[in-house]
Enzyme design. Structure first.
Site, PDB file in Angstrom:
ATOM      1  N   LYS A 145       0.855  -1.187   0.000  1.00  0.00           N
ATOM      2  CA  LYS A 145       0.000   0.000   0.000  1.00  0.00           C
ATOM      3  C   LYS A 145       0.893   1.238   0.000  1.00  0.00           C
ATOM      4  O   LYS A 145       1.068   1.918   1.016  1.00  0.00           O
ATOM      5  CB  LYS A 145      -0.964  -0.038   1.198  1.00  0.00           C
ATOM      6  CG  LYS A 145      -2.254   0.724   0.932  1.00  0.00           C
ATOM      7  CD  LYS A 145      -3.355   0.311   1.886  1.00  0.00           C
ATOM      8  CE  LYS A 145      -4.576   1.204   1.842  1.00  0.00           C
ATOM      9  NZ  LYS A 145      -5.203   1.377   0.535  1.00  0.00           N
ATOM     10  N   GLU A 177      -7.819  -5.316 -10.195  1.00  0.00           N
ATOM     11  CA  GLU A 177      -8.645  -4.680  -9.162  1.00  0.00           C
ATOM     12  C   GLU A 177      -9.149  -3.360  -9.719  1.00  0.00           C
ATOM     13  O   GLU A 177      -9.069  -3.119 -10.914  1.00  0.00           O
ATOM     14  CB  GLU A 177      -7.839  -4.493  -7.867  1.00  0.00           C
ATOM     15  CG  GLU A 177      -6.586  -3.665  -8.052  1.00  0.00           C
ATOM     16  CD  GLU A 177      -5.789  -3.465  -6.760  1.00  0.00           C
ATOM     17  OE1 GLU A 177      -6.343  -3.623  -5.660  1.00  0.00           O
ATOM     18  OE2 GLU A 177      -4.594  -3.128  -6.865  1.00  0.00           O
ATOM     19  N   LEU A 201      -4.023  -5.201  -4.279  1.00  0.00           N
ATOM     20  CA  LEU A 201      -3.942  -4.945  -2.848  1.00  0.00           C
ATOM     21  C   LEU A 201      -4.824  -5.957  -2.110  1.00  0.00           C
ATOM     22  O   LEU A 201      -5.979  -6.148  -2.491  1.00  0.00           O
ATOM     23  CB  LEU A 201      -4.425  -3.528  -2.546  1.00  0.00           C
ATOM     24  CG  LEU A 201      -4.170  -3.147  -1.081  1.00  0.00           C
ATOM     25  CD1 LEU A 201      -2.734  -2.696  -0.902  1.00  0.00           C
ATOM     26  CD2 LEU A 201      -5.127  -2.091  -0.599  1.00  0.00           C
TER      27      LEU A 201
HETATM   28  N1  PDD Z   1      -7.941   2.183  -0.932  1.00  0.00           N
HETATM   29  N2  PDD Z   1      -7.187  -1.775  -4.009  1.00  0.00           N
HETATM   30  C1  PDD Z   1      -6.670  -0.537  -4.019  1.00  0.00           C
HETATM   31  C2  PDD Z   1      -5.748  -0.146  -5.113  1.00  0.00           C
HETATM   32  C3  PDD Z   1      -7.007   0.355  -2.975  1.00  0.00           C
HETATM   33  O1  PDD Z   1      -6.470   1.584  -2.961  1.00  0.00           O
HETATM   34  C4  PDD Z   1      -7.913  -0.053  -1.962  1.00  0.00           C
HETATM   35  C5  PDD Z   1      -8.303   0.844  -0.827  1.00  0.00           C
HETATM   36  C6  PDD Z   1      -8.441  -1.348  -2.015  1.00  0.00           C
HETATM   37  C7  PDD Z   1      -9.402  -1.876  -0.962  1.00  0.00           C
HETATM   38  O2  PDD Z   1      -8.742  -2.174   0.248  1.00  0.00           O
HETATM   39  P1  PDD Z   1      -9.507  -2.084   1.654  1.00  0.00           P
HETATM   40  O3  PDD Z   1     -10.718  -2.926   1.529  1.00  0.00           O
HETATM   41  O4  PDD Z   1      -8.531  -2.628   2.633  1.00  0.00           O
HETATM   42  O5  PDD Z   1      -9.851  -0.629   1.871  1.00  0.00           O
HETATM   43  C8  PDD Z   1      -8.050  -2.192  -3.051  1.00  0.00           C
HETATM   44  C9  PDD Z   1      -8.106   3.084   0.175  1.00  0.00           C
HETATM   45  C10 PDD Z   1      -9.470   3.096   0.779  1.00  0.00           C
HETATM   46  C11 PDD Z   1      -7.606   4.449  -0.257  1.00  0.00           C
HETATM   47  O6  PDD Z   1      -6.572   4.486  -0.914  1.00  0.00           O
HETATM   48  O7  PDD Z   1      -8.215   5.468   0.094  1.00  0.00           O
END
Ligand code: PDD
Length: 283
Positions: A145, A177, A201
């Protein structure tokens, strides 16, 4: 009030040096943690993913899980809303000169803030959202991330320019994704989820969706999902900590299924809302 490097302060007073490698190189990682009724949801899981992201870019974790929990707890307690999204970021820190190679001695920059979290409205979930597709030209460590989100921002903007809310990313004929979400396909009553690997991710909400499917006897498969399966899906969903689970009803201007949220989405939406009420809010 935000947290920056050991101190709590109003956001307007928070300053970082221009030589911070997060600013110069996007050299850092982050987390977004949803908070319901002031309970951070799956904090240990978010902290584990943070640890993995830090290890992946060779920053040693500046805090133990107990320390993170205390720092985040104070931010949550002092925020205005009960439902929040906590954003935390760790960069490699500031160097005295610009150099791609890591400095030998450097202290990571740690930043935590909270913003109000608004759940997607029932109307939005009843109506569905539109998406476009694009080639996933990001790097090969999408499991980290990273704050280096330029590709994600450019890809998301394509959706905005097209009046859509998400860009579904396809790499070499497979679904990876969304630009900031995970994507699920429903075909003939089966929920399909791409398997976690370096190209996506590992979403915390993704796990929740699969757990709810398992708990309620919805058949699902975790495997590579073909571009063709995305285009011919009966239903298409996105998930993230801030957007929960939402139905995508048009893709590249063409209807997905009947062009409205499908029956399995309606079921998942109900399970998710019930789970939020009974578990996420800490009851
Ligand atoms: N983003 N894939 C990507 C590229 C993401 O940036 C995110 C979440 C997810 C989903 O992950 P999770 O369910 O753990 O939030 C998948 C966050 C919310 C953001 O960048 O604001």
């Amino acid at each position: 009030m935000i947290y920056l490097n050991g101190e709590y302060m109003p956001i307007a007073e928070a300053k970082i040096p221009v030589m911070d490698r997060g600013f110069l190189f996007g050299d850092g990682v982050y987390e977004v943690i949803p908070v319901y009724s002031r309970h951070p949801f799956r904090l240990p899981e978010h902290l584990r993913r943070l640890e993995n992201s830090l290890a992946g870019i060779r920053i040693s974790n500046p805090h133990t899980p107990a320390e993170w929990t205390a720092l985040i707890g104070k931010i949550i307690a002092n925020a205005d809303s009960d439902d929040q999204q906590v954003y935390l970021q760790v960069t490699r820190g500031a160097d005295s000169r610009r150099n791609h190679a890591f400095p030998e001695q450097v202290t990571p920059t740690v930043f935590i803030m909270s913003e109000p979290l608004a759940a997607p409205s029932a109307e939005l979930c009843a109506q569905g959202v539109s998406a476009i597709t694009a080639a996933d030209y990001r790097w090969m460590r999408c499991d980290l991330k990273s704050v280096s989100l330029l590709a994600n921002c450019l890809l998301r903007q394509l959706a905005v320019d097209a009046g859509c809310s998400e860009t579904v990313l396809l790499r070499d004929g497979f679904l990876s994704e969304g630009s900031s979400s995970n994507i699920f396909v429903v075909k003939q009553g089966v929920l399909l989820a791409p398997q976690k690997n370096h190209l996506m991710l590992p979403g915390v909400t993704y796990d929740v969706v699969l757990e709810l499917a398992a708990a309620h006897g919805l058949e699902y498969a975790v495997r590579d999902v073909l571009e063709e399966e995305v285009r011919q899906a009966d239903e298409l969903w996105l998930s993230s900590s801030t957007r929960e689970v939402q139905p995508i009803v048009t893709l590249d201007g063409r209807a997905i299924g009947a062009g409205k949220p499908g029956p399995l989405f309606a079921a998942m939406y109900g399970w998710y809302q019930e789970f939020k009420r009974s578990v996420m809010r800490g009851h």
